[in-house]
Design a protein around this motif. Structure first.
Motif, mmCIF file in Angstrom:
data_model
loop_
_atom_site.group_PDB
_atom_site.id
_atom_site.type_symbol
_atom_site.label_atom_id
_atom_site.label_comp_id
_atom_site.label_asym_id
_atom_site.label_seq_id
_atom_site.Cartn_x
_atom_site.Cartn_y
_atom_site.Cartn_z
ATOM 1 N N GLY A 9 -49.667 -23.330 11.965
ATOM 2 C CA GLY A 9 -50.742 -22.489 12.488
ATOM 3 C C GLY A 9 -51.059 -22.687 13.965
ATOM 4 N N ASN A 10 -50.338 -23.562 14.656
ATOM 5 C CA ASN A 10 -50.609 -23.799 16.074
ATOM 6 C C ASN A 10 -50.153 -22.653 16.968
ATOM 7 O OD1 ASN A 10 -51.892 -26.202 15.602
ATOM 8 N ND2 ASN A 10 -50.093 -27.456 16.021
ATOM 9 N N LEU A 11 -49.151 -21.893 16.532
ATOM 10 C CA LEU A 11 -48.716 -20.698 17.250
ATOM 11 C C LEU A 11 -49.088 -19.481 16.426
ATOM 12 C CD1 LEU A 11 -45.067 -21.378 18.519
ATOM 13 C CD2 LEU A 11 -47.159 -21.283 19.864
ATOM 14 N N LYS A 12 -49.702 -18.525 17.077
ATOM 15 C CA LYS A 12 -50.059 -17.273 16.412
ATOM 16 C C LYS A 12 -49.562 -16.132 17.281
ATOM 17 C CE LYS A 12 -54.240 -19.249 14.351
ATOM 18 N NZ LYS A 12 -53.603 -19.702 13.169
ATOM 19 N N SER A 54 -48.364 -22.140 23.039
ATOM 20 C CA SER A 54 -47.247 -22.329 23.972
ATOM 21 C C SER A 54 -45.974 -22.655 23.203
ATOM 22 C CB SER A 54 -47.559 -23.465 24.945
ATOM 23 O OG SER A 54 -48.687 -23.153 25.718
ATOM 24 N N PRO A 55 -45.199 -21.620 22.869
ATOM 25 C CA PRO A 55 -43.967 -21.902 22.138
ATOM 26 C C PRO A 55 -42.968 -22.645 23.012
ATOM 27 C CG PRO A 55 -44.041 -19.581 22.747
ATOM 28 C CD PRO A 55 -45.363 -20.184 23.136
ATOM 29 N N LYS A 56 -42.181 -23.465 22.394
ATOM 30 C CA LYS A 56 -41.040 -24.075 23.061
ATOM 31 C C LYS A 56 -39.896 -23.076 22.949
ATOM 32 C CE LYS A 56 -42.181 -28.903 22.452
ATOM 33 N NZ LYS A 56 -42.293 -29.313 23.831
ATOM 34 N N SER A 57 -38.902 -23.232 23.790
ATOM 35 C CA SER A 57 -37.756 -22.328 23.721
ATOM 36 C C SER A 57 -36.464 -23.114 23.875
ATOM 37 C CB SER A 57 -37.847 -21.245 24.793
ATOM 38 O OG SER A 57 -37.771 -21.814 26.080
ATOM 39 N N HIS A 58 -35.422 -22.542 23.339
ATOM 40 C CA HIS A 58 -34.093 -23.140 23.454
ATOM 41 C C HIS A 58 -33.090 -21.995 23.570
ATOM 42 C CE1 HIS A 58 -30.928 -26.103 23.022
ATOM 43 N NE2 HIS A 58 -30.325 -25.234 22.231
ATOM 44 N N THR A 59 -32.221 -22.066 24.580
ATOM 45 C CA THR A 59 -31.223 -21.025 24.814
ATOM 46 C C THR A 59 -29.827 -21.589 24.612
ATOM 47 O OG1 THR A 59 -32.657 -19.955 26.433
ATOM 48 C CG2 THR A 59 -30.326 -19.368 26.498
ATOM 49 N N PHE A 71 -37.703 -18.953 20.242
ATOM 50 C CA PHE A 71 -39.028 -19.445 20.591
ATOM 51 C C PHE A 71 -39.644 -20.000 19.316
ATOM 52 C CE2 PHE A 71 -37.790 -16.353 23.666
ATOM 53 C CZ PHE A 71 -38.255 -16.849 24.870
ATOM 54 N N PHE A 72 -40.090 -21.250 19.399
ATOM 55 C CA PHE A 72 -40.495 -21.946 18.179
ATOM 56 C C PHE A 72 -41.691 -22.854 18.446
ATOM 57 C CE2 PHE A 72 -37.380 -24.417 20.440
ATOM 58 C CZ PHE A 72 -37.782 -25.732 20.317
ATOM 59 N N CYS A 73 -42.316 -23.285 17.375
ATOM 60 C CA CYS A 73 -43.440 -24.210 17.452
ATOM 61 C C CYS A 73 -42.897 -25.623 17.693
ATOM 62 C CB CYS A 73 -44.257 -24.173 16.168
ATOM 63 S SG CYS A 73 -45.609 -25.384 16.148
ATOM 64 N N GLY A 74 -43.426 -26.291 18.712
ATOM 65 C CA GLY A 74 -43.007 -27.653 19.018
ATOM 66 C C GLY A 74 -43.516 -28.668 18.020
ATOM 67 N N ASP A 75 -44.495 -28.289 17.193
ATOM 68 C CA ASP A 75 -45.039 -29.214 16.195
ATOM 69 C C ASP A 75 -44.317 -29.111 14.853
ATOM 70 O OD1 ASP A 75 -47.036 -30.382 17.857
ATOM 71 O OD2 ASP A 75 -48.196 -28.541 17.650
ATOM 72 N N CYS A 76 -44.249 -27.896 14.285
ATOM 73 C CA CYS A 76 -43.644 -27.763 12.954
ATOM 74 C C CYS A 76 -42.219 -27.225 12.986
ATOM 75 C CB CYS A 76 -44.519 -26.889 12.053
ATOM 76 S SG CYS A 76 -44.582 -25.146 12.515
ATOM 77 N N GLY A 77 -41.777 -26.711 14.131
ATOM 78 C CA GLY A 77 -40.399 -26.254 14.279
ATOM 79 C C GLY A 77 -40.116 -24.821 13.870
ATOM 80 N N THR A 78 -41.115 -24.101 13.373
ATOM 81 C CA THR A 78 -40.893 -22.724 12.917
ATOM 82 C C THR A 78 -40.421 -21.836 14.062
ATOM 83 O OG1 THR A 78 -42.660 -22.947 11.274
ATOM 84 C CG2 THR A 78 -41.986 -20.702 11.842
ATOM 85 N N THR A 79 -39.296 -21.141 13.863
ATOM 86 C CA THR A 79 -38.862 -20.136 14.826
ATOM 87 C C THR A 79 -39.710 -18.891 14.606
ATOM 88 O OG1 THR A 79 -36.604 -20.989 14.878
ATOM 89 C CG2 THR A 79 -36.926 -18.710 15.616
ATOM 90 N N ILE A 80 -40.390 -18.455 15.672
ATOM 91 C CA ILE A 80 -41.268 -17.286 15.600
ATOM 92 C C ILE A 80 -40.519 -16.018 15.990
ATOM 93 C CG2 ILE A 80 -43.356 -16.217 16.554
ATOM 94 C CD1 ILE A 80 -43.990 -18.533 14.734
ATOM 95 N N TYR A 81 -39.756 -16.086 17.089
ATOM 96 C CA TYR A 81 -39.005 -14.917 17.526
ATOM 97 C C TYR A 81 -37.818 -15.348 18.370
ATOM 98 C CZ TYR A 81 -41.561 -15.277 22.012
ATOM 99 O OH TYR A 81 -42.093 -15.719 23.202
ATOM 100 N N LYS A 82 -36.923 -14.381 18.606
ATOM 101 C CA LYS A 82 -35.738 -14.601 19.417
ATOM 102 C C LYS A 82 -35.666 -13.490 20.457
ATOM 103 C CE LYS A 82 -33.279 -14.102 15.804
ATOM 104 N NZ LYS A 82 -32.397 -13.987 14.656
ATOM 105 N N GLN A 83 -34.998 -13.777 21.576
ATOM 106 C CA GLN A 83 -34.699 -12.774 22.590
ATOM 107 C C GLN A 83 -33.266 -12.994 23.038
ATOM 108 O OE1 GLN A 83 -37.748 -13.335 25.606
ATOM 109 N NE2 GLN A 83 -39.140 -11.950 24.544
#
Length: 137
Positions: A9-12, A54-59, A71-83
């Motif tokens: 729930g840290n990223l919405k 503030s999502p973390k990102s990895h390319t 783009f994912f949560c740095g706490d729980c690791g859930t991927t929210i979206y991709k670009q």
């Protein structure tokens, strides 16, 4: 307005538009990102997706040669979206359908397309009336 969040729930996020347009992708990169056989993606115009937190990102380089950023949560690791930098993905964020909350989650429809079916796991059958695409085209 559709809304969603990560596991902790840290990223919405919220976006305007249809949350029903789901595209499954069976590419090797999506298999790695999801840890399973595919991803269920909702294409959302980039300017319509608003993220709180503030999502973390990895390319990484996708196997087809374009850059893909998750783009994912740095706490729980859930991927929210991709670009992605590929032309067909440049105007959208690919929101992960499993991260939708509440009523929007109940409105996710059967996928309209399946991408990269040439490498779909052989024990998975095609989804109903979804367009079957060998790659991204």
């Amino acid at each position: 307005m559709s809304t969603g969040s990560c596991w902790c729930g840290n990223l919405k996020y919220e976006f305007e538009g249809d949350s029903k347009h789901v595209i499954l992708c069976h590419c090797l990169t999506c298999q790695k990102i999801s840890g399973t056989t595919n991803t269920a993606n909702i294409p959302v115009p980039r300017d319509k997706l608003k993220v709180t937190g503030s999502p973390k990102s990895h390319t990484e380089k996708h196997e087809d040669g374009f850059d893909l950023t998750k783009f994912f949560c740095g706490d729980c690791g859930t991927t929210i979206y991709k670009q992605a930098t590929a032309d067909m993905f440049a105007p959208v964020s690919l929101v992960q359908a499993g991260t939708l909350d509440g009523p929007a989650k109940d409105k996710v429809s059967q996928p309209v397309a399946e991408l990269n079916v040439r490498i779909r796991q052989p024990w998975l059958t095609e989804v109903g009336a979804a367009a079957q695409k060998q790659g991204f085209d």
